[in-house]
Design a protein around this motif. Structure first.
Motif: not given
Length: 299
Positions: A35-41, A54-58
């Motif tokens: 599953k794709v994961f997205q977050e801001e940090f 903001q990163q997105m992991v695919v």
């Protein structure tokens, strides 16, 4: 960091393991779940100028693809807006006067405690109503005309005195100040209103007007009485003076010195009484009618 310095390196070489928080666990989770994961940090790992990412992991067939975007400017703007909202909320909620936000069709959707206390409704009750509903009928047309001028851009704000009808049915006099909030494209959003309760002032003005009216009536009655009294009192005095003159003319020669003295005293008393009545009448007119200003010497 230049692209040439990044290519071919392991992620652990670019980001120290003790600086990644729980990134590795999240990346492993993406691989395991697909599953794709997205977050801001927030971070200070890369450069001093970047504080939010903001990163997105695919997930891919042979690993993962990570994209990162600098959102520092957006976060800074959000913080500024949040601080402004907090200041507005404090000023709105704790204002000593009534404040409300009203939709373009007149529905209350934000009201403060001072307004609720002013007209006797709870917040939950008031946001179910429109300003048209609680406005005194005779004041509504003028208010709506001002509203229309705001919407047409003819005014930036308006002020007026008007009346609300409280929950208990009492009249509440207010000074209403209204402006129009707009979006970046200048489209109307909602009305912002400030409401000051002036009922005590209006009550005092009404009481003063009643006292002034009563005073005018009292002064007129006093003047009428003084006129009638002076007329009724001067009439017998005129007769005393007339008969005194006749008595002196016809019988002055036969009156002895004492009789002439009595006659003189009678006429003098009548004259003094006439002067006194005339002065009283003049005094009543002075106290009931305004006098023109005149220059006086203070030296």
């Amino acid at each position: 960091m230049p692209k040439s310095e990044v290519l071919g390196q392991r992620l652990s070489e670019l980001i120290p393991i003790n600086s990644t928080g729980n990134f590795w666990e999240k990346y492993v989770q993406v691989v395991e779940t697909g599953k794709v994961f997205q977050e801001e940090f927030s971070t200070n790992i890369f450069t001093p100028n970047i504080s939010w990412l903001q990163q997105m992991v695919v997930p891919l067939a042979d690993g993962i693809a990570i994209t990162a975007r600098d959102i520092t400017e957006r976060k800074q703007m959000e913080k500024i807006l949040q601080e402004r909202e907090q200041r507005f909320r404090l000023a709105f909620d704790d204002a000593p006067i009534g404040m409300d936000l009203v939709s373009l069709d007149g529905n209350f959707f934000e009201v403060n405690h001072a307004l609720c206390e002013m007209i006797g409704y709870s917040e939950a009750e008031l946001i179910q109503l429109t300003f048209q509903k609680i406005t005194y009928p005779d004041d509504l047309a003028v208010d709506l005309a001002f509203v229309q001028e705001l919407l047409e851009g003819k005014k930036s704000k308006y002020n007026m005195e008007k009346r609300y009808i409280s929950k208990e049915g009492h009249i509440v006099w207010i000074i209403l100040s209204v402006s129009l909030a707009k979006d970046p494209s200048d489209e109307p959003l909602y009305f912002i209103a400030k409401i000051q309760n002036i009922t005590p002032r209006k009550q005092n003005e009404a009481q003063q007007q009643r006292l002034i009216t009563q005073l005018k009536i009292s002064n007129q009655e006093l003047e009428d009485f003084a006129y009638v009294a002076s007329h009724d009192l001067q009439e017998p005095l005129r007769k005393i003076q007339t008969f005194g003159d006749r008595l002196k003319a016809k019988y002055g020669e036969v009156l002895d010195e004492k009789g002439l003295d009595y006659l003189q005293r009678m006429q003098s008393s009548a004259n003094r009484m006439q002067i006194l009545i005339r002065d009283l009448l003049d005094f009543s007119r002075i106290t009931t009618k305004g006098q023109p200003y005149v220059s006086v010497t203070l030296s």
